[in-house]
Design an enzyme around this catalytic site. Structure first.
Site, PDB file in Angstrom:
ATOM      1  N   ARG B  28       0.821  -1.230   0.000  1.00 27.35           N
ATOM      2  CA  ARG B  28       0.000   0.000   0.000  1.00 27.35           C
ATOM      3  C   ARG B  28       0.852   1.276   0.000  1.00 27.35           C
ATOM      4  NH1 ARG B  28      -5.555  -0.249   0.420  1.00 27.35           N
ATOM      5  NH2 ARG B  28      -6.393  -2.222   1.197  1.00 27.35           N
ATOM      6  N   ARG B  32      -3.184   6.242   0.000  1.00 34.87           N
ATOM      7  CA  ARG B  32      -3.694   7.111   1.059  1.00 34.87           C
ATOM      8  C   ARG B  32      -2.685   7.870   1.904  1.00 34.87           C
ATOM      9  NH1 ARG B  32      -7.024   2.553   3.976  1.00 34.87           N
ATOM     10  NH2 ARG B  32      -4.940   1.663   3.788  1.00 34.87           N
ATOM     11  N   ARG B  41      -6.710  12.557  -6.122  1.00 33.89           N
ATOM     12  CA  ARG B  41      -7.959  11.800  -6.017  1.00 33.89           C
ATOM     13  C   ARG B  41      -9.194  12.690  -5.853  1.00 33.89           C
ATOM     14  NH1 ARG B  41      -9.253   7.163  -3.564  1.00 33.89           N
ATOM     15  NH2 ARG B  41     -11.306   8.074  -3.558  1.00 33.89           N
ATOM     16  N   ASP B  77      -7.340  -2.278  -6.831  1.00 33.12           N
ATOM     17  CA  ASP B  77      -8.026  -2.830  -5.673  1.00 33.12           C
ATOM     18  C   ASP B  77      -8.387  -4.274  -5.993  1.00 33.12           C
ATOM     19  OD1 ASP B  77      -9.544  -1.729  -3.010  1.00 33.12           O
ATOM     20  OD2 ASP B  77     -10.581  -3.426  -3.930  1.00 33.12           O
ATOM     21  N   TYR B 152     -15.626 -11.309   0.936  1.00 33.32           N
ATOM     22  CA  TYR B 152     -16.367 -10.085   0.608  1.00 33.32           C
ATOM     23  C   TYR B 152     -17.701 -10.408  -0.054  1.00 33.32           C
ATOM     24  CZ  TYR B 152     -12.510  -6.863   1.632  1.00 33.32           C
ATOM     25  OH  TYR B 152     -11.545  -6.127   2.261  1.00 33.32           O
TER      26      TYR B 152
END
Lengths: 342, 342
Positions: B28, B32, B41, B77, B152
């Protein structure tokens, strides 16, 4: 401990003697999965229900009546001693314990209030009332382990990998030490109050120990769990210790002074027994995911767990974590009947 | 694989040869934690950003420029292939992937759409654009493992212990089999598209494998992870496999055909290497909680990880899980500089 429950299946098994049947109870058996609980809770906040002796006692007794389990466990919450000490904490439905303000600095920790004298009287009254009605069925007292409490306090609520708490542990070991000592003392007092009021065993839950490496557990957590469990060391009750995802730290958890180890669903009881050197009775470890499976699948799994438990010195059947809220209570009753019929 | 990155520190290490420096990248690393990412973004939905070749490429390159890491990993993702197949899924900020409707029955699974021809063109274009600009720095392609995707799909969103998914596994093994095969095929196609477009390595992430016992992993999960990884078996790229909380299943995960194993922060690299029989290079495993600690504490931890990694045949430094969103990017740059200076 008085003699009332000394000959019960649970207590003799906790003491290491296998009896004719394997005793069974379920973590979180009291509460959300029972319709009679949901009916009783209408209009009551969670923590208020825990602090009403009549309500907490009735909720504790419900699963004993319904399922015929071999033990009650006192209906409460691990944050109750924090609440009683004066920490601003509440249970938010669907989320869990949430703090008004996270505890992150040395000053925050220094300002944590001590438990006032008599703070635990509602807990003691709830336990006493429960024990009166239980007769020869034992009641287990319980408390959260200091690491799990500290994770809530530092994060300010539930979190996945408890990053802030685990950062504090390394970034500021002195503050961590003070925080964990505080948590050990309040949770130890909570556990002791339950035993003094009549609980026949004491279980310390470390829900979040699975986020720790063995090195972190040994250096920064074990001593405080020991301090919490030592709060009942002079009382003649079996001490049970359980953590979720505890495979790496199981022997280190036992070494703090546990007489019985709870095992989560990830490792077979025979493997847990191997890691523990065959030294203590085990409790567990039906996979909670199996409770929603058709009965033949669940039945086969329960029989597997019983078989694997034969490797240990003694075995109390339980789940590998708490009863999920949407569990069909009849599945739990069938497990009890199956285990008792063998 | 063409020769462009064959001599890079990352690829030679993945192939098992220790070079003069330990290569380093961070799970990652794109996204973020970087202010330049947050600026880019603004006004874009997460999954839209992943499917815009210009944006996904730029986001992938940002941490390479800023930190000087030894590899890029494609910004995307794990639910992107589900989305491209036509599943109603979106990323809800602060929560994660959420489905319009959970997949729970045989009919639900039978109705899952196949990836249309050309569905992955935006992914291929993003990868090609990235590789062009990376020069001799390799790009890692990645995909989610079938169990994590299935969790999920069955839960309908993030969940703690993936109870519904794990119930389905036992309650209806045929539906489970069909679901996991579907997931393996879409995620395998996603991984293959990235390699065909120029990625020099492929990493399969099983974020939630830590909720499984070894028996469940072996009987109900491993074959599908293998099927996903086999999608790139005929392409000459190192295959990396990583799971969170994977201590119990590490050798079983490697056995599906992984050339390199990622290790989470819970077990030391030397212990992971012991469990794996010293057979494969390791990647990991700085505790993400350490990133928020003062530099001397973090530095000592990084040196410990490097030391422990000496036990393995070869070692790529990484975190034991993804970069937390609130990480100070300068801490990551300092780690890269420290590792490269040794």
């Amino acid at each position: 401990m008085d003699g009332r429950t000394a000959d019960s299946a649970l207590i003799t098994t906790y003491r290491g003697t296998r009896g004719p049947v394997t005793p069974v109870w379920f973590m979180r058996q009291a509460g959300r999965s029972l319709p009679e609980y949901r009916a009783l809770r209408v209009g009551n906040q969670m923590l208020d229900a825990c602090l009403d002796p009549e309500l907490s006692s009735e909720i504790t007794l419900q699963p004993v009546r319904r399922h015929g389990v071999d033990s009650a466990i006192f209906f409460s919450d691990i944050v109750i001693p924090l609440k009683l000490a004066g920490v601003d904490v509440d249970i938010v439905p669907g989320r869990g314990p949430v703090l008004g303000k996270p505890i992150r600095t040395a000053a925050d920790v220094a300002a944590l209030p001590h438990l006032p004298a008599g703070a635990l009287s509602a807990v003691s009254a709830g336990v006493a009332r429960t024990v009166e009605q239980l007769g020869k069925t034992p009641l287990i007292g319980f408390a959260g382990a200091p690491f799990t409490l500290a994770a809530y306090l530092v994060e300010g609520g539930p979190s996945k990998e408890h990053l802030s708490a685990r950062t504090l542990m390394h970034a500021d070991p002195e503050t961590w030490h003070a925080l964990l000592n505080w948590a050990a003392d309040v949770t130890g007092a909570f556990l002791r109050a339950q035993v003094l009021a009549g609980a026949s065993a004491a279980q310390l839950f470390d829900s979040w120990v699975g986020s720790l490496s063995l090195a972190d557990y040994t250096s920064h957590v074990a001593a405080y769990s020991k301090r919490a469990l030592d709060a009942v060391a002079d009382l003649d009750v079996p001490k049970v210790h359980f953590g979720v995802g505890s495979g790496e730290v199981l022997p280190a958890m036992q070494a703090i002074g546990a007489d019985v180890m709870g095992v989560d669903w990830r490792i077979p009881l025979a493997e847990a027994n191997r890691r523990l050197g065959g030294t203590v009775p085990l409790q567990g470890n039906i996979d909670p995911a199996m409770l929603a499976a058709p009965w033949p699948v669940l039945e086969a799994h329960v029989l597997d767990v019983l078989e694997s438990g034969q490797a240990a010195p003694a075995h109390v059947l339980n789940l590998g974590h708490g009863v999920p809220p949407d569990t069909d209570p009849d599945q739990l009753t069938r497990i009890v009947d199956l285990v008792h019929s063998r």
